[in-house]
Design a protein around this motif. Sequence first.
Motif, mmCIF file in Angstrom:
data_model
loop_
_atom_site.group_PDB
_atom_site.id
_atom_site.type_symbol
_atom_site.label_atom_id
_atom_site.label_comp_id
_atom_site.label_asym_id
_atom_site.label_seq_id
_atom_site.Cartn_x
_atom_site.Cartn_y
_atom_site.Cartn_z
ATOM 1 N N LEU A 58 0.827 -1.208 0.000
ATOM 2 C CA LEU A 58 0.000 0.000 0.000
ATOM 3 C C LEU A 58 0.863 1.260 0.000
ATOM 4 N N GLY A 59 0.568 2.155 -0.933
ATOM 5 C CA GLY A 59 1.242 3.448 -0.962
ATOM 6 C C GLY A 59 2.673 3.431 -1.444
ATOM 7 N N GLU A 60 3.165 2.299 -1.937
ATOM 8 C CA GLU A 60 4.562 2.218 -2.354
ATOM 9 C C GLU A 60 4.734 2.720 -3.780
ATOM 10 N N GLU A 61 5.797 3.460 -4.023
ATOM 11 C CA GLU A 61 6.107 3.901 -5.381
ATOM 12 C C GLU A 61 6.715 2.739 -6.150
ATOM 13 N N THR A 62 6.246 2.534 -7.367
ATOM 14 C CA THR A 62 6.753 1.440 -8.187
ATOM 15 C C THR A 62 7.360 1.989 -9.471
ATOM 16 N N PHE A 63 8.121 1.130 -10.135
ATOM 17 C CA PHE A 63 8.769 1.506 -11.383
ATOM 18 C C PHE A 63 8.413 0.530 -12.497
ATOM 19 N N PHE A 64 7.352 -0.242 -12.273
ATOM 20 C CA PHE A 64 6.938 -1.255 -13.235
ATOM 21 C C PHE A 64 5.437 -1.502 -13.090
ATOM 22 N N ASP A 97 -2.071 -2.840 -12.676
ATOM 23 C CA ASP A 97 -1.800 -1.441 -12.314
ATOM 24 C C ASP A 97 -1.210 -0.681 -13.493
ATOM 25 N N LEU A 98 -1.858 -0.816 -14.639
ATOM 26 C CA LEU A 98 -1.404 -0.102 -15.833
ATOM 27 C C LEU A 98 -1.335 1.399 -15.579
ATOM 28 N N HIS A 99 -2.256 1.904 -14.762
ATOM 29 C CA HIS A 99 -2.275 3.334 -14.444
ATOM 30 C C HIS A 99 -0.993 3.803 -13.765
ATOM 31 N N SER A 100 -0.247 2.875 -13.160
ATOM 32 C CA SER A 100 0.966 3.273 -12.437
ATOM 33 C C SER A 100 2.059 3.781 -13.367
ATOM 34 N N ALA A 101 1.910 3.529 -14.671
ATOM 35 C CA ALA A 101 2.900 4.042 -15.627
ATOM 36 C C ALA A 101 2.906 5.561 -15.638
ATOM 37 N N HIS A 123 7.918 0.809 -16.296
ATOM 38 C CA HIS A 123 7.141 1.967 -16.712
ATOM 39 C C HIS A 123 7.763 2.639 -17.933
ATOM 40 N N THR A 124 9.076 2.672 -17.963
ATOM 41 C CA THR A 124 9.752 3.331 -19.087
ATOM 42 C C THR A 124 9.386 2.667 -20.409
ATOM 43 N N ALA A 125 9.262 1.341 -20.406
ATOM 44 C CA ALA A 125 8.917 0.613 -21.629
ATOM 45 C C ALA A 125 7.471 0.897 -22.040
ATOM 46 N N VAL A 126 6.561 0.959 -21.056
ATOM 47 C CA VAL A 126 5.157 1.238 -21.354
ATOM 48 C C VAL A 126 5.008 2.656 -21.902
ATOM 49 N N ARG A 127 5.675 3.601 -21.274
ATOM 50 C CA ARG A 127 5.577 4.991 -21.727
ATOM 51 C C ARG A 127 6.199 5.172 -23.113
ATOM 52 N N ALA A 128 7.311 4.485 -23.366
ATOM 53 C CA ALA A 128 7.956 4.579 -24.677
ATOM 54 C C ALA A 128 7.046 4.029 -25.769
ATOM 55 N N ALA A 139 -5.421 2.787 -26.446
ATOM 56 C CA ALA A 139 -5.855 1.455 -26.003
ATOM 57 C C ALA A 139 -5.590 1.263 -24.511
ATOM 58 N N PHE A 140 -4.437 1.747 -24.046
ATOM 59 C CA PHE A 140 -4.139 1.674 -22.609
ATOM 60 C C PHE A 140 -5.148 2.505 -21.816
ATOM 61 N N TRP A 141 -5.509 3.627 -22.361
ATOM 62 C CA TRP A 141 -6.491 4.517 -21.737
ATOM 63 C C TRP A 141 -7.825 3.785 -21.575
ATOM 64 N N ARG A 142 -8.265 3.137 -22.660
ATOM 65 C CA ARG A 142 -9.513 2.385 -22.605
ATOM 66 C C ARG A 142 -9.435 1.255 -21.573
ATOM 67 N N ASP A 143 -8.284 0.627 -21.483
ATOM 68 C CA ASP A 143 -8.125 -0.473 -20.536
ATOM 69 C C ASP A 143 -8.275 0.023 -19.102
ATOM 70 N N CYS A 144 -7.718 1.185 -18.823
ATOM 71 C CA CYS A 144 -7.864 1.764 -17.481
ATOM 72 C C CYS A 144 -9.316 2.143 -17.198
ATOM 73 N N ILE A 145 -10.049 2.552 -18.246
ATOM 74 C CA ILE A 145 -11.460 2.881 -18.075
ATOM 75 C C ILE A 145 -12.239 1.649 -17.649
#
Length: 263
Positions: A58-64, A97-101, A123-128, A139-145
Amino acid sequence: MRLSTTEDPISAPCRAALQLFVERLLARSVLTDEEQKAVLALEGHPIEVRARQDFVPLGEETFFCCLIASGLVARVGQVKNGQRQITAFHIPGDMADLHSAVRPLGIGGLTALTDTVIVRIPHTAVRALAQRYPALAEAFWRDCILDAAILMQWAINVGRKDARSRLAHVLCEMAVRYAGPGREPLAEYSFPVVQEHLADATAMTSVHVNRSLKALRDDRLATVRQGMVQIHDWVGLMKVGEFDPTYLNADTQPDRQRRLIFN
């Protein structure tokens, strides 16, 4: 947690999970072969997580981002006295947690309800990927919806329905989600939860869950036993759970899959 010892970054569980994720994206978005291959080429690192272990505290910052390859995962929140509320179940093919990107500080935590394999994708790979392919960003946006829609329905389920209806709704939702996009709901499926998990998902006590499951069974609606769900009367279960699968349905009409235009 134990890292996979494979030397291939795109290992067998990673490939299989990415394929399921692509299928989930395709249910709601139009993607070219090139865009699909770009997702399948993401380099992930499979990790084995034991049952009842938090892998995103809970509340932890992630990088993936965490892609579920096998097992069952819960998104959880927690109050000061330690009691937890499950706010969603995640199954293979879900990027939990796709939104964590774009929001790396955890919104809730992720815990394995069974022995689970997750694939960590940076996260860097998802954002790239989103930057290179705008259609994938959409598509990622729709998935988060979709995840947001599930959360809204769960809030209504816990806040405005009685015990039997809450459980019926969860059983209906999982029958649709385990079946996969565009398929008929499953009349029988593996759902390896215990009464404690169902209690945390429906804001009930384990005793109340037991009584409510018995009521569903006695009414010949559904039976939950030893990690298996059997639905005897789909229409009746939907009625009791006030379940409308619209929030889970894929946008299959071409005009609803229309790409945004980027100049």
